[in-house]
Design an enzyme around this catalytic site. Structure first.
Site, mmCIF file in Angstrom:
data_model
loop_
_atom_site.group_PDB
_atom_site.id
_atom_site.type_symbol
_atom_site.label_atom_id
_atom_site.label_comp_id
_atom_site.label_asym_id
_atom_site.label_seq_id
_atom_site.Cartn_x
_atom_site.Cartn_y
_atom_site.Cartn_z
ATOM 1 N N HIS A 109 -42.526 -1.421 -0.847
ATOM 2 C CA HIS A 109 -43.505 -1.248 -1.909
ATOM 3 C C HIS A 109 -44.870 -1.743 -1.421
ATOM 4 C CE1 HIS A 109 -41.950 -5.435 -2.776
ATOM 5 N NE2 HIS A 109 -43.247 -5.651 -2.689
HETATM 6 P P1 TYD Z 1 -37.846 -6.922 -5.278
HETATM 7 O O1 TYD Z 1 -39.274 -6.620 -5.505
HETATM 8 O O2 TYD Z 1 -36.903 -5.741 -5.229
HETATM 9 O O3 TYD Z 1 -37.660 -7.786 -3.943
HETATM 10 P P2 TYD Z 1 -38.065 -7.430 -2.433
HETATM 11 O O4 TYD Z 1 -39.518 -7.088 -2.425
HETATM 12 O O5 TYD Z 1 -37.761 -8.680 -1.663
HETATM 13 O O6 TYD Z 1 -37.217 -6.284 -1.994
HETATM 14 O O7 TYD Z 1 -37.358 -7.947 -6.396
HETATM 15 C C1 TYD Z 1 -35.980 -8.183 -6.622
HETATM 16 C C2 TYD Z 1 -35.824 -8.588 -8.082
HETATM 17 O O8 TYD Z 1 -36.430 -9.857 -8.316
HETATM 18 C C3 TYD Z 1 -36.464 -7.608 -9.035
HETATM 19 O O9 TYD Z 1 -35.605 -7.462 -10.148
HETATM 20 C C4 TYD Z 1 -37.730 -8.297 -9.468
HETATM 21 C C5 TYD Z 1 -37.395 -9.771 -9.364
HETATM 22 N N1 TYD Z 1 -38.513 -10.629 -9.020
HETATM 23 C C6 TYD Z 1 -38.926 -11.589 -9.927
HETATM 24 O O10 TYD Z 1 -38.385 -11.720 -11.040
HETATM 25 N N2 TYD Z 1 -39.958 -12.413 -9.592
HETATM 26 C C7 TYD Z 1 -40.581 -12.319 -8.398
HETATM 27 O O11 TYD Z 1 -41.519 -13.098 -8.124
HETATM 28 C C8 TYD Z 1 -40.155 -11.319 -7.467
HETATM 29 C C9 TYD Z 1 -40.832 -11.166 -6.134
HETATM 30 C C10 TYD Z 1 -39.114 -10.493 -7.813
#
Ligand code: TYD
Length: 138
Positions: free
Chosen positions: A51
């Protein structure tokens, strides 16, 4: 919206007991930290991230183990190998980033200048390309 990505070296201090990195705003970190999160117990072979952000600035540090972060902005695609607790990756805004090749036990710490807000995420790659192409035309 800016797209900036670069590697940083964090200064560490140490003695015969070991090493220490201190992180404070206004020194190595060019923003006020609003959130810290970390990724751990990563399953072998997975790819995380995939992303970009509209405005959120982040600094990624693999404080234990290593991982690769593949970054794409309007000008380049490059891989940052986070393989030391003193190496950091600064990501500002429109940088598509994916984290992969996590070593067993890797712990990836992220400092961010915003609290979590799903509306700041761009999770669709075509939308990301459209946005950076539009930003280049401005
Ligand atoms: P995600 O963005 O998919 O993680 P990565 O970028 O590491 O692949 O986030 C995973 C899950 O965690 C998603 O449901 C959103 C949640 N999340 C939070 O609640 N707070 C945060 O600060 C972050 C980064 C993610």
């Amino acid at each position: 919206m800016k797209s900036i990505a670069y590697e940083m070296e964090l200064s560490s201090t140490g003695d015969n007991r070991g090493s220490l990195v201190a992180i404070e705003p206004d020194r190595a970190i060019p923003f006020d930290i609003a959130r810290v999160y970390y990724v751990f117990d990563t399953v072998t072979g997975v790819c995380r991230g995939q992303h970009a952000h509209k405005t959120c600035k982040q600094i990624l540090i693999c404080v234990s183990g290593c991982c690769d972060v593949i970054c794409e902005d309007s000008k380049q695609t490059f891989t940052c190998k986070l393989n030391s607790p003193t190496k950091a990756l600064y990501l500002e805004g429109l940088v598509w980033h994916s984290m992969k090749n996590f070593s067993p036990g890797a712990v990836l710490v992220v400092l961010a200048d915003h609290v979590y807000d799903e509306r700041d995420y761009i999770r669709n790659y075509d939308e990301f390309r459209h946005l950076i192409n539009s930003a280049e035309c401005i």
